[in-house]
Design an enzyme around this catalytic site. Structure first.
Site, short mmCIF file in Angstrom:
data_model
loop_
_atom_site.label_atom_id
_atom_site.label_comp_id
_atom_site.label_asym_id
_atom_site.label_seq_id
_atom_site.Cartn_x
_atom_site.Cartn_y
_atom_site.Cartn_z
CG ASP A 1 -0.78 27.61 -31.40
OD1 ASP A 1 -1.90 27.30 -31.87
OD2 ASP A 1 -0.46 28.79 -31.16
CE LYS B 1 4.32 25.93 -31.28
NZ LYS B 1 4.25 26.45 -29.91
#
Length: 214
Positions: free
Chosen positions: A144, A125
């Site tokens: 997320d 991420k």
């Protein structure tokens, strides 16, 4: 209940509707230097972007360079980031990141996924966000908590692991819209499709969402 099919046509229609809703988008994290973005993303783990943005101005004033992060007592960094949660681990990651970038990359964050994920505090991420925002390099799809929730509600995946979700999204999403689509889903998750409450009647995706409720 409406059904969504995992096809490029559905993905591009979702993108079109969200683009009309949100227009041009940029990361909600505030930064002025590439390494500041990386640190902000590290801080955003299990923390809201709003909270991170309240913490980083003072943090970056106190530690204005990578060298200052690398050489600071950990306790000093911890004190400044306490309210973001998991502050001890985050402080170690931030200092480790600063030292590795300085010692192994000459102060420049590497621009490939293979190298970026070696940095302390960098999962996929963080690497995806930094590569896309700093270098315009799209090697993945940022997942997320909002993206995780919405991709399931939209019927794009039933996976729960972020890495598996990313793989599935990459299969059905044109590369050129990966960066913006992820941001659009994050913004939609905050506005309409929250974890505990949904506002389906005003959602721009209500006409095609399989989870739509009157």
């Amino acid at each position: 209940m409406k059904r969504s099919k995992k096809t490029p046509n559905i993905i591009t229609e979702v993108y079109r509707l969200l683009e009309a809703e949100f227009g041009e988008v940029e990361t909600p994290l505030h930064f002025s230097k590439p390494y500041e973005l990386a640190i902000a993303v590290i801080l955003s783990a299990q923390c809201t972007d709003e909270r991170v943005n309240t913490v980083t101005p003072e943090l970056f004033r106190t530690f204005p360079t990578l060298e200052s992060f690398a050489n600071a007592p950990l306790a000093a960094i911890e004190k400044k980031i306490f309210s973001t949660g998991f502050y001890k681990n985050k402080a170690k990651s931030i200092q480790g990141f600063a030292r590795m970038v300085l010692n192994e990359y000459g102060g420049i964050i590497p621009n490939t996924m293979e190298e970026a994920i070696k940095l302390p505090g960098f999962g996929r991420k963080t690497a995806n966000v930094v590569l896309a925002e700093i270098y315009g390099v799209v090697e993945g799809f940022v997942v997320d908590t909002h993206v995780k929730r919405l991709t399931k509600r939209l019927g794009f995946t039933q996976k729960t692991d972020p890495v598996q979700i990313e793989r599935e999204m990459l299969k059905i999403t044109p590369k050129e819209i990966c960066r913006n689509l992820s941001l659009y889903l994050i913004f939609l998750g905050r506005k309409n499709c929250q974890a505990r409450r949904t506002f389906c009647s005003t959602c721009p995706l209500s006409s095609l969402c399989p989870s739509f409720s009157e």
